[in-house]
Design a protein around this motif. Sequence first.
Motif, PDB file in Angstrom:
ATOM      1  N   UNK A 332     -24.393  -7.610   2.409  1.00 51.74           N
ATOM      2  CA  UNK A 332     -25.961  -7.769   2.474  1.00 51.74           C
ATOM      3  C   UNK A 332     -26.368  -8.239   1.267  1.00 51.74           C
ATOM      4  N   UNK A 333     -27.287  -9.413   1.386  1.00 52.80           N
ATOM      5  CA  UNK A 333     -27.945  -9.728   0.256  1.00 52.80           C
ATOM      6  C   UNK A 333     -26.838 -10.441  -0.898  1.00 52.80           C
ATOM      7  N   UNK A 334     -25.853 -10.924  -0.539  1.00 50.01           N
ATOM      8  CA  UNK A 334     -24.840 -11.697  -1.190  1.00 50.01           C
ATOM      9  C   UNK A 334     -24.941 -13.254  -1.232  1.00 50.01           C
ATOM     10  N   UNK A 335     -24.365 -13.916  -2.043  1.00 52.03           N
ATOM     11  CA  UNK A 335     -24.326 -15.213  -2.448  1.00 52.03           C
ATOM     12  C   UNK A 335     -22.905 -15.701  -3.077  1.00 52.03           C
ATOM     13  N   UNK A 336     -22.561 -16.956  -2.611  1.00 55.30           N
ATOM     14  CA  UNK A 336     -21.333 -17.387  -3.188  1.00 55.30           C
ATOM     15  C   UNK A 336     -20.077 -16.284  -3.379  1.00 55.30           C
ATOM     16  N   UNK A 337     -19.839 -15.703  -2.279  1.00 54.36           N
ATOM     17  CA  UNK A 337     -18.585 -14.847  -2.129  1.00 54.36           C
ATOM     18  C   UNK A 337     -17.720 -14.979  -0.946  1.00 54.36           C
ATOM     19  N   UNK A 338     -16.501 -14.948  -1.193  1.00 52.02           N
ATOM     20  CA  UNK A 338     -15.703 -15.385  -0.107  1.00 52.02           C
ATOM     21  C   UNK A 338     -14.211 -14.777  -0.167  1.00 52.02           C
ATOM     22  N   UNK A 339     -13.390 -14.716   0.995  1.00 54.64           N
ATOM     23  CA  UNK A 339     -12.312 -14.465   0.993  1.00 54.64           C
ATOM     24  C   UNK A 339     -11.890 -12.800   1.107  1.00 54.64           C
ATOM     25  N   UNK A 340     -11.885 -12.557   2.222  1.00 54.80           N
ATOM     26  CA  UNK A 340     -11.599 -10.896   2.601  1.00 54.80           C
ATOM     27  C   UNK A 340     -12.574 -10.108   1.649  1.00 54.80           C
ATOM     28  N   UNK A 341     -13.831 -10.217   1.939  1.00 54.72           N
ATOM     29  CA  UNK A 341     -14.683  -9.271   1.240  1.00 54.72           C
ATOM     30  C   UNK A 341     -15.482  -8.337   2.101  1.00 54.72           C
ATOM     31  N   UNK A 342     -15.890  -7.130   1.934  1.00 52.35           N
ATOM     32  CA  UNK A 342     -16.401  -6.228   2.641  1.00 52.35           C
ATOM     33  C   UNK A 342     -17.076  -5.061   1.824  1.00 52.35           C
ATOM     34  N   UNK A 343     -18.113  -4.628   2.577  1.00 51.46           N
ATOM     35  CA  UNK A 343     -19.158  -3.691   2.106  1.00 51.46           C
ATOM     36  C   UNK A 343     -19.501  -3.927   0.444  1.00 51.46           C
ATOM     37  N   UNK A 344     -20.362  -5.190   0.540  1.00 53.25           N
ATOM     38  CA  UNK A 344     -20.874  -5.502  -0.559  1.00 53.25           C
ATOM     39  C   UNK A 344     -22.234  -5.749  -0.531  1.00 53.25           C
ATOM     40  N   UNK A 345     -23.007  -5.101  -1.652  1.00 48.58           N
ATOM     41  CA  UNK A 345     -24.442  -5.548  -1.699  1.00 48.58           C
ATOM     42  C   UNK A 345     -24.790  -6.143  -3.093  1.00 48.58           C
ATOM     43  N   UNK A 346     -25.691  -7.119  -2.925  1.00 47.13           N
ATOM     44  CA  UNK A 346     -26.504  -7.836  -3.895  1.00 47.13           C
ATOM     45  C   UNK A 346     -25.313  -8.428  -5.218  1.00 47.13           C
ATOM     46  N   UNK A 347     -24.185  -8.853  -4.336  1.00 45.76           N
ATOM     47  CA  UNK A 347     -23.190  -9.474  -5.246  1.00 45.76           C
ATOM     48  C   UNK A 347     -23.204 -10.917  -5.234  1.00 45.76           C
ATOM     49  N   UNK A 348     -22.584 -11.487  -6.302  1.00 45.12           N
ATOM     50  CA  UNK A 348     -22.697 -13.126  -6.444  1.00 45.12           C
ATOM     51  C   UNK A 348     -21.131 -13.555  -7.162  1.00 45.12           C
ATOM     52  N   UNK A 349     -20.586 -14.673  -6.292  1.00 49.44           N
ATOM     53  CA  UNK A 349     -19.416 -15.054  -6.838  1.00 49.44           C
ATOM     54  C   UNK A 349     -18.373 -13.681  -6.860  1.00 49.44           C
ATOM     55  N   UNK A 350     -18.208 -12.945  -5.858  1.00 45.40           N
ATOM     56  CA  UNK A 350     -17.205 -12.001  -5.812  1.00 45.40           C
ATOM     57  C   UNK A 350     -16.202 -12.266  -4.580  1.00 45.40           C
ATOM     58  N   UNK A 351     -14.863 -12.061  -4.933  1.00 46.37           N
ATOM     59  CA  UNK A 351     -13.887 -12.631  -4.088  1.00 46.37           C
ATOM     60  C   UNK A 351     -12.995 -11.365  -3.872  1.00 46.37           C
ATOM     61  N   UNK A 352     -12.366 -11.322  -2.767  1.00 45.15           N
ATOM     62  CA  UNK A 352     -11.231 -10.468  -2.224  1.00 45.15           C
ATOM     63  C   UNK A 352     -11.511  -8.998  -2.873  1.00 45.15           C
TER      64      UNK A 352
END
Length: 392
Positions: A332-352
Amino acid sequence: MNCDKEFEITEEDQNFYTKMQVPLPTFCWLCRAQRRLSWRNEKRLYKRKCNFSGKEIFSMYPNKESIKVYENSVWYSDKWDPMEYGKDYDFSIPFLEQFKELSQVVPRPALSVLKMTNSEYCNNATGLKNCYLLFNSNYNEDCLYGNGIDYCKNIIDSSHINKSELLYESFWMSRCNNAFFSSRCEDSFNIYFSKSLRNCNDCFGCVGLRNKSYYIFNKSYSKEEYLIKLKEFNFSSHNSLKEIKKRVEEYWLQFPNKFMEGARNDNVTGDYIYNSKNVKNSYLVREGENLHYCQYLQIKPNKDCYDHSIWGDGNSLTYECITCGLGTNNIKFCAESWTSIRDLYYSYYCQSSSNLFGCISLRNKQYCILNKQYTKEEYEELVPKIKKHMGG
């Protein structure tokens, strides 16, 4: 930015917001899309200095930005640690102010790319090989000057092309081969200056044909007649091409246009939607299901997403996100994040990663808030307090 116009929140929408544990929106869906897209630089590149080495690099961020940018090879390396920027949550300061402060000090990659080979001058892309000035594109080889190109080879000066090869100056084509100056065609080959063809080959200046071969301006010819007639058009002259384009466009105007561009859909509203089910007020979608207010989800599969713009490739249960994909769940409310991500809030450029709140540039992490590590128990106790502090 907010138009302040009244808008409907349907029962289906409310059920989704309840499931995602997010408050009801206060902006209409178009204003939400504008707000979300303001985070994205679609296809501009700038020369700037890498904040790590001082090397001159190409980046989607200009020098005037008050942020830190690392060359991608450095950003992905172990030469720095994003956890060093971690900070305690301060309940005397609004969350978004703390997040903004963090975003200005934590380095981000110069380009939003992944798995690239000899394609240095591209951005917002995955899996490109020998490509140049290609943007918002995935899994292509030998393509130039394009946008929205996916699973293609040898595409030039085209946009929104899927699973095709040898195309020039074309738009919204799927599974086509050897096509020039054409648009909105599927499963066709050897076509020139044609529009809205399905399962056709060897057509010139045609509109709306199905399962046809050797047609010129919607008139049937034998194969021999067609090849002779085709030689009468001078493709080698720029002036001749201009005249052909003008003639073709005037001819196209004689035909009605569909109310929306799409096929093989069930219960959809929007435009440029294919092979999808239960898609509402969305655009540029391929093979999606239960998508509302989404744009540019052309890499399947995408399911149960609201207010999600750009990319795809395995999104599910996402809300108010942009440029996220390659296996996401409950973000929710995330940008530029990828590859097997889950349960993220307000995060940017986070991976795996999983279970992050307000984090930037983290990889292979979980239970972090503002880039600071917590135990599972600490995280689950603190996050509800932060949400309450935010007014949610």
